[in-house]
Design a protein around this motif. Structure first.
Motif, PDB file in Angstrom:
ATOM      1  N   VAL A  16       0.820  -1.214   0.000  1.00  0.00           N
ATOM      2  CA  VAL A  16       0.000   0.000   0.000  1.00  0.00           C
ATOM      3  C   VAL A  16       0.852   1.262   0.000  1.00  0.00           C
ATOM      4  N   GLY A  17       2.162   1.095  -0.169  1.00  0.00           N
ATOM      5  CA  GLY A  17       3.070   2.228  -0.200  1.00  0.00           C
ATOM      6  C   GLY A  17       4.489   1.729  -0.050  1.00  0.00           C
ATOM      7  N   PRO A  18       5.466   2.626  -0.165  1.00  0.00           N
ATOM      8  CA  PRO A  18       6.857   2.218   0.021  1.00  0.00           C
ATOM      9  C   PRO A  18       7.072   1.612   1.400  1.00  0.00           C
ATOM     10  N   ASP A  19       7.611   0.400   1.440  1.00  0.00           N
ATOM     11  CA  ASP A  19       7.889  -0.287   2.706  1.00  0.00           C
ATOM     12  C   ASP A  19       6.668  -0.370   3.611  1.00  0.00           C
ATOM     13  N   THR A  20       5.502  -0.537   3.013  1.00  0.00           N
ATOM     14  CA  THR A  20       4.264  -0.609   3.786  1.00  0.00           C
ATOM     15  C   THR A  20       3.325  -1.627   3.153  1.00  0.00           C
ATOM     16  N   VAL A  21       2.771  -2.510   3.963  1.00  0.00           N
ATOM     17  CA  VAL A  21       1.796  -3.480   3.472  1.00  0.00           C
ATOM     18  C   VAL A  21       0.553  -3.446   4.360  1.00  0.00           C
ATOM     19  N   ALA A  22      -0.551  -3.902   3.802  1.00  0.00           N
ATOM     20  CA  ALA A  22      -1.788  -4.076   4.562  1.00  0.00           C
ATOM     21  C   ALA A  22      -2.099  -5.555   4.617  1.00  0.00           C
ATOM     22  N   LEU A  23      -2.347  -6.064   5.825  1.00  0.00           N
ATOM     23  CA  LEU A  23      -2.732  -7.452   6.021  1.00  0.00           C
ATOM     24  C   LEU A  23      -4.227  -7.523   6.290  1.00  0.00           C
ATOM     25  N   GLU A  24      -4.914  -8.345   5.509  1.00  0.00           N
ATOM     26  CA  GLU A  24      -6.312  -8.624   5.764  1.00  0.00           C
ATOM     27  C   GLU A  24      -6.372  -9.919   6.562  1.00  0.00           C
ATOM     28  N   LEU A  25      -6.939  -9.849   7.756  1.00  0.00           N
ATOM     29  CA  LEU A  25      -6.953 -10.977   8.674  1.00  0.00           C
ATOM     30  C   LEU A  25      -8.374 -11.478   8.897  1.00  0.00           C
ATOM     31  N   GLU A  26      -8.489 -12.766   9.079  1.00  0.00           N
ATOM     32  CA  GLU A  26      -9.767 -13.370   9.447  1.00  0.00           C
ATOM     33  C   GLU A  26     -10.227 -12.787  10.788  1.00  0.00           C
ATOM     34  N   THR A  27     -11.489 -12.462  10.878  1.00  0.00           N
ATOM     35  CA  THR A  27     -12.025 -11.897  12.114  1.00  0.00           C
ATOM     36  C   THR A  27     -12.381 -13.009  13.097  1.00  0.00           C
ATOM     37  N   PRO A  28     -11.820 -12.981  14.304  1.00  0.00           N
ATOM     38  CA  PRO A  28     -12.158 -14.011  15.294  1.00  0.00           C
ATOM     39  C   PRO A  28     -13.624 -13.914  15.708  1.00  0.00           C
ATOM     40  N   GLU A  29     -14.175 -14.998  16.179  1.00  0.00           N
ATOM     41  CA  GLU A  29     -15.556 -15.006  16.666  1.00  0.00           C
ATOM     42  C   GLU A  29     -15.679 -14.053  17.851  1.00  0.00           C
ATOM     43  N   GLY A  30     -16.697 -13.216  17.819  1.00  0.00           N
ATOM     44  CA  GLY A  30     -16.942 -12.286  18.913  1.00  0.00           C
ATOM     45  C   GLY A  30     -16.097 -11.036  18.880  1.00  0.00           C
ATOM     46  N   PHE A  31     -15.288 -10.868  17.844  1.00  0.00           N
ATOM     47  CA  PHE A  31     -14.390  -9.713  17.738  1.00  0.00           C
ATOM     48  C   PHE A  31     -15.191  -8.518  17.249  1.00  0.00           C
ATOM     49  N   ASP A  32     -15.274  -7.471  18.064  1.00  0.00           N
ATOM     50  CA  ASP A  32     -16.043  -6.276  17.728  1.00  0.00           C
ATOM     51  C   ASP A  32     -15.173  -5.059  18.006  1.00  0.00           C
ATOM     52  N   ALA A  33     -14.592  -4.499  16.956  1.00  0.00           N
ATOM     53  CA  ALA A  33     -13.647  -3.390  17.122  1.00  0.00           C
ATOM     54  C   ALA A  33     -14.166  -2.149  16.421  1.00  0.00           C
ATOM     55  N   HIS A  34     -13.789  -0.997  16.958  1.00  0.00           N
ATOM     56  CA  HIS A  34     -14.112   0.293  16.353  1.00  0.00           C
ATOM     57  C   HIS A  34     -12.844   0.892  15.747  1.00  0.00           C
ATOM     58  N   PRO A  35     -12.997   1.734  14.723  1.00  0.00           N
ATOM     59  CA  PRO A  35     -11.822   2.434  14.190  1.00  0.00           C
ATOM     60  C   PRO A  35     -11.079   3.165  15.309  1.00  0.00           C
ATOM     61  N   GLY A  36      -9.766   3.014  15.326  1.00  0.00           N
ATOM     62  CA  GLY A  36      -8.942   3.607  16.369  1.00  0.00           C
ATOM     63  C   GLY A  36      -8.391   2.590  17.344  1.00  0.00           C
ATOM     64  N   GLN A  37      -9.023   1.412  17.428  1.00  0.00           N
ATOM     65  CA  GLN A  37      -8.532   0.393  18.355  1.00  0.00           C
ATOM     66  C   GLN A  37      -7.420  -0.443  17.721  1.00  0.00           C
ATOM     67  N   PHE A  38      -6.753  -1.231  18.551  1.00  0.00           N
ATOM     68  CA  PHE A  38      -5.612  -2.003  18.067  1.00  0.00           C
ATOM     69  C   PHE A  38      -5.674  -3.430  18.580  1.00  0.00           C
ATOM     70  N   VAL A  39      -4.853  -4.280  17.964  1.00  0.00           N
ATOM     71  CA  VAL A  39      -4.740  -5.676  18.380  1.00  0.00           C
ATOM     72  C   VAL A  39      -3.292  -5.973  18.727  1.00  0.00           C
ATOM     73  N   LEU A  40      -3.112  -7.021  19.515  1.00  0.00           N
ATOM     74  CA  LEU A  40      -1.793  -7.580  19.770  1.00  0.00           C
ATOM     75  C   LEU A  40      -1.636  -8.801  18.869  1.00  0.00           C
ATOM     76  N   THR A  74     -13.548 -10.066   7.761  1.00  0.00           N
ATOM     77  CA  THR A  74     -12.119  -9.791   7.897  1.00  0.00           C
ATOM     78  C   THR A  74     -11.917  -8.378   8.440  1.00  0.00           C
ATOM     79  N   PHE A  75     -10.702  -8.095   8.871  1.00  0.00           N
ATOM     80  CA  PHE A  75     -10.318  -6.730   9.218  1.00  0.00           C
ATOM     81  C   PHE A  75      -8.885  -6.517   8.757  1.00  0.00           C
ATOM     82  N   GLU A  76      -8.463  -5.256   8.733  1.00  0.00           N
ATOM     83  CA  GLU A  76      -7.160  -4.919   8.157  1.00  0.00           C
ATOM     84  C   GLU A  76      -6.271  -4.221   9.170  1.00  0.00           C
ATOM     85  N   ILE A  77      -4.981  -4.543   9.103  1.00  0.00           N
ATOM     86  CA  ILE A  77      -3.959  -3.766   9.801  1.00  0.00           C
ATOM     87  C   ILE A  77      -2.926  -3.326   8.774  1.00  0.00           C
TER      88      ILE A  77
END
Length: 224
Positions: A16-40, A74-77
């Motif tokens: 998605v840019g120089p030295d930058t990628v976007a990973l689309e990940l499978e969403t775990p069951e019960g995972f409910d996130a809002h824009p601005g939050q993060f994952v480990l 799915t969701f993206e990081i």
């Protein structure tokens, strides 16, 4: 040992840019996130045999803020690639189908789709910035993006936001005056969100105060 967190599939990896990628990940069951939050995210950044014992020292973990405006199947990081890093080069080289482990979502900085926003991003902060801006536009609210980077990422999404009526300002890394001017210009256009490393978000907070605003009212995420 068992890797902590929920195992999820890497659905795709795209540049998605120089030295930058976007990973689309499978969403775990019960995972409910809002824009601005993060994952480990935890992973063993090398090939592992099926019968191999994984030691604690083999597991690398990093925090990544969501860069998708919503969560469905799915969701993206967004991952900035450090060539000398322990994890990001391995993530960037994935082709899809691999498994990583995630925990979360975490974080109190969230966008509830209820107001106009100004998203200020430094470097990898562009991921959450565009996600919040897209969520705002999707919800019928105004969105401004101020982004400092010499080699911008997510340019296609920024251009789409601009075409949709969002104000988008991109300034060079060395252009502190331009960054301050852009923040001051758009300061009263909505709730300000800022994402970036410590020096960047400190500068943003100081600029808000110098412009007569209250940095405590801004939602600021320090990447360390």
């Amino acid at each position: 040992m068992t890797i902590e967190g929920t195992p999820v599939a890497v659905e795709s990896v795209r540049e998605v840019g120089p030295d930058t990628v976007a990973l689309e990940l499978e969403t775990p069951e019960g995972f409910d996130a809002h824009p601005g939050q993060f994952v480990l995210l935890r992973a063993v950044p090398r090939d592992v045999d099926a019968d191999e014992t994984i030691d604690e020292d083999d597991v690398v973990m990093r925090h990544y803020t969501l860069s998708s405006p919503s969560v469905g199947e799915t969701f993206e990081i967004t991952v900035g690639i450090d060539p000398d890093g322990d994890l990001s080069p391995w993530l960037a080289a994935l082709e899809g189908g691999e498994t990583v482990h995630v925990e979360g979502p975490f974080g109190t900085i969230t966008y509830e789709r209820d107001e106009d926003i100004v998203a200020v991003a430094g470097g990898p902060g562009v991921g959450p910035a565009v996600s919040i801006a897209e969520a705002a536009r999707d919800s019928g609210h105004d969105a401004d993006v101020v982004y400092q980077d010499d080699e911008p990422a997510h340019v296609d999404r920024l251009e789409a936001l601009k075409a949709d009526g969002a104000a988008v300002v991109i300034v060079d890394e060395a252009d502190s005056e331009g960054l301050a001017s852009a923040i001051e210009t758009h300061l009263d256009d909505g709730r300000l969100y800022a994402f970036g490393f410590e020096d960047f978000v400190t500068f943003v907070a100081e600029t808000i105060e110098d412009a007569g605003g209250d940095p405590d009212e801004a939602l600021i995420e320090n990447f360390g």
